[in-house]
Design a protein around this motif. Structure first.
Motif, PDB file in Angstrom:
ATOM      1  N   VAL A   7     -44.303  36.331  81.418  1.00  0.00           N
ATOM      2  CA  VAL A   7     -45.145  36.412  80.221  1.00  0.00           C
ATOM      3  C   VAL A   7     -45.823  35.070  79.956  1.00  0.00           C
ATOM      4  CG1 VAL A   7     -45.095  36.701  77.709  1.00  0.00           C
ATOM      5  CG2 VAL A   7     -43.875  38.305  79.164  1.00  0.00           C
ATOM      6  N   ASN A   8     -45.059  33.984  80.006  1.00  0.00           N
ATOM      7  CA  ASN A   8     -45.605  32.665  79.674  1.00  0.00           C
ATOM      8  C   ASN A   8     -46.564  32.127  80.724  1.00  0.00           C
ATOM      9  OD1 ASN A   8     -44.245  32.533  77.252  1.00  0.00           O
ATOM     10  ND2 ASN A   8     -42.461  31.541  78.149  1.00  0.00           N
ATOM     11  N   SER A   9     -46.446  32.569  81.954  1.00  0.00           N
ATOM     12  CA  SER A   9     -47.333  32.054  82.996  1.00  0.00           C
ATOM     13  C   SER A   9     -48.518  32.973  83.267  1.00  0.00           C
ATOM     14  CB  SER A   9     -46.557  31.820  84.291  1.00  0.00           C
ATOM     15  OG  SER A   9     -46.025  33.040  84.763  1.00  0.00           O
ATOM     16  N   SER A  10     -48.598  34.117  82.580  1.00  0.00           N
ATOM     17  CA  SER A  10     -49.740  35.007  82.796  1.00  0.00           C
ATOM     18  C   SER A  10     -50.970  34.450  82.076  1.00  0.00           C
ATOM     19  CB  SER A  10     -49.424  36.418  82.292  1.00  0.00           C
ATOM     20  OG  SER A  10     -49.201  36.407  80.908  1.00  0.00           O
ATOM     21  N   PHE A  22     -56.569  30.763  80.113  1.00  0.00           N
ATOM     22  CA  PHE A  22     -55.453  29.906  80.522  1.00  0.00           C
ATOM     23  C   PHE A  22     -54.147  30.578  80.132  1.00  0.00           C
ATOM     24  CE2 PHE A  22     -58.977  27.002  79.671  1.00  0.00           C
ATOM     25  CZ  PHE A  22     -59.000  26.261  80.838  1.00  0.00           C
ATOM     26  N   SER A  23     -53.049  30.154  80.739  1.00  0.00           N
ATOM     27  CA  SER A  23     -51.736  30.657  80.335  1.00  0.00           C
ATOM     28  C   SER A  23     -51.306  29.937  79.061  1.00  0.00           C
ATOM     29  CB  SER A  23     -50.706  30.442  81.443  1.00  0.00           C
ATOM     30  OG  SER A  23     -50.421  29.065  81.592  1.00  0.00           O
ATOM     31  N   SER A  24     -50.466  30.586  78.274  1.00  0.00           N
ATOM     32  CA  SER A  24     -50.007  29.970  77.018  1.00  0.00           C
ATOM     33  C   SER A  24     -49.197  28.712  77.291  1.00  0.00           C
ATOM     34  CB  SER A  24     -49.196  30.973  76.201  1.00  0.00           C
ATOM     35  OG  SER A  24     -48.077  31.414  76.937  1.00  0.00           O
ATOM     36  N   THR A  25     -48.416  28.705  78.358  1.00  0.00           N
ATOM     37  CA  THR A  25     -47.626  27.523  78.696  1.00  0.00           C
ATOM     38  C   THR A  25     -48.532  26.347  79.033  1.00  0.00           C
ATOM     39  OG1 THR A  25     -45.879  28.931  79.555  1.00  0.00           O
ATOM     40  CG2 THR A  25     -45.820  26.640  80.213  1.00  0.00           C
ATOM     41  N   PHE A  26     -49.600  26.596  79.761  1.00  0.00           N
ATOM     42  CA  PHE A  26     -50.514  25.519  80.115  1.00  0.00           C
ATOM     43  C   PHE A  26     -51.173  24.923  78.874  1.00  0.00           C
ATOM     44  CE2 PHE A  26     -54.664  23.878  81.368  1.00  0.00           C
ATOM     45  CZ  PHE A  26     -54.279  22.955  82.321  1.00  0.00           C
ATOM     46  N   GLU A  33     -48.401  24.178  84.217  1.00  0.00           N
ATOM     47  CA  GLU A  33     -47.832  25.508  84.431  1.00  0.00           C
ATOM     48  C   GLU A  33     -46.310  25.380  84.463  1.00  0.00           C
ATOM     49  OE1 GLU A  33     -49.408  28.254  84.254  1.00  0.00           O
ATOM     50  OE2 GLU A  33     -51.413  27.400  84.267  1.00  0.00           O
ATOM     51  N   PRO A  34     -45.580  26.443  84.103  1.00  0.00           N
ATOM     52  CA  PRO A  34     -44.116  26.341  84.094  1.00  0.00           C
ATOM     53  C   PRO A  34     -43.543  26.130  85.491  1.00  0.00           C
ATOM     54  CG  PRO A  34     -44.789  28.602  83.735  1.00  0.00           C
ATOM     55  CD  PRO A  34     -46.035  27.768  83.723  1.00  0.00           C
ATOM     56  N   ARG A  35     -42.421  25.464  85.532  1.00  0.00           N
ATOM     57  CA  ARG A  35     -41.741  25.240  86.820  1.00  0.00           C
ATOM     58  C   ARG A  35     -41.105  26.549  87.276  1.00  0.00           C
ATOM     59  NH1 ARG A  35     -41.328  19.843  87.919  1.00  0.00           N
ATOM     60  NH2 ARG A  35     -41.701  18.507  86.137  1.00  0.00           N
ATOM     61  N   THR A  71     -47.206  22.842  94.212  1.00  0.00           N
ATOM     62  CA  THR A  71     -48.232  22.895  93.186  1.00  0.00           C
ATOM     63  C   THR A  71     -48.740  21.500  92.859  1.00  0.00           C
ATOM     64  OG1 THR A  71     -47.080  24.775  92.269  1.00  0.00           O
ATOM     65  CG2 THR A  71     -48.748  23.765  90.885  1.00  0.00           C
ATOM     66  N   SER A  72     -50.036  21.359  92.803  1.00  0.00           N
ATOM     67  CA  SER A  72     -50.595  20.072  92.414  1.00  0.00           C
ATOM     68  C   SER A  72     -50.541  19.938  90.896  1.00  0.00           C
ATOM     69  CB  SER A  72     -52.042  19.963  92.896  1.00  0.00           C
ATOM     70  OG  SER A  72     -52.817  20.955  92.253  1.00  0.00           O
ATOM     71  N   ASP A  73     -50.541  18.706  90.424  1.00  0.00           N
ATOM     72  CA  ASP A  73     -50.539  18.394  88.998  1.00  0.00           C
ATOM     73  C   ASP A  73     -49.393  19.093  88.276  1.00  0.00           C
ATOM     74  OD1 ASP A  73     -51.316  17.185  86.689  1.00  0.00           O
ATOM     75  OD2 ASP A  73     -52.762  18.747  86.158  1.00  0.00           O
ATOM     76  N   SER A  74     -48.179  18.818  88.703  1.00  0.00           N
ATOM     77  CA  SER A  74     -47.007  19.462  88.117  1.00  0.00           C
ATOM     78  C   SER A  74     -46.499  18.747  86.888  1.00  0.00           C
ATOM     79  CB  SER A  74     -45.885  19.551  89.156  1.00  0.00           C
ATOM     80  OG  SER A  74     -45.534  18.239  89.556  1.00  0.00           O
TER      81      SER A  74
END
Length: 176
Positions: free
Chosen positions: A25-28, A35-39, A45-47, A57-60
């Motif tokens: 849900v948070n990464s959709s 954008f995703s809500s977590t971003f 983006e979430p781990r 993943t770049s820019d973690s």
């Protein structure tokens, strides 16, 4: 979502899947913002569990970015997100308001008035089978921005009605 995620598994194990469901849900990506809500909240983006997130993943979020660059980046992200949200609101509003156009009768126009009939079992009257609108009335005067005085063109009785209880009357066309 939980039922789709479980499939044929027993439902008493659904609490074990909550972390994965929350991650989904948070990464959709939202259709409204893009954008995703977590971003938008965390800036990354979430781990992903049990993966080498930083290598894949770049820019973690582990690289240091100068504050000026980070500020510029966030301003551009929020501008894009805001523009996407405004576009989505306008698009949804257009679809929502298709049947809700402003209509006002003119003086002298013929209108139908909503009846608001109530069912009565004792008299054997069913409101759903009754006519929804009463005979045509003529608009005589505007009492307020929302109220009008009406008169029956064939007889003398007058009445008042709210504009949202009126609809235009169209003369029936003669059959050929």
């Amino acid at each position: 979502i939980i039922a789709q995620y479980l499939g044929d598994e027993p439902q008493n194990t659904s609490d074990q899947l909550i972390p994965e469901i929350l991650l989904a849900v948070n990464s959709s990506v939202s259709d409204t913002t893009g954008f995703s809500s977590t971003f938008l909240v965390q800036g990354r983006e979430p781990r992903l569990p049990n993966t080498l997130y930083n290598e894949v993943t770049s820019d973690s979020g582990t690289t240091l970015i100068p504050p000026e660059k980070r500020s510029q980046r966030w301003h551009s992200i929020f501008k894009v997100s805001h523009d996407n949200a405004e576009r989505a609101i306008a698009e949804k509003g257009w679809h929502y308001n298709l049947r809700r156009r402003e209509w006002r009768p003119v003086l002298g126009a013929l209108v139908l008035v909503c009846r608001h009939a109530l069912s009565n079992a004792d008299e054997g009257f069913a409101a759903k089978l009754a006519a929804k609108y009463d005979r045509p009335y003529q608009v005589v005067k505007f009492l307020s921005p929302n109220k009008v005085r009406l008169k029956d063109p064939t007889t003398r009785p007058r009445r008042t009605a709210s504009i949202n209880n009126l609809k235009p009357y169209h003369q029936p066309t003669p059959a050929h």
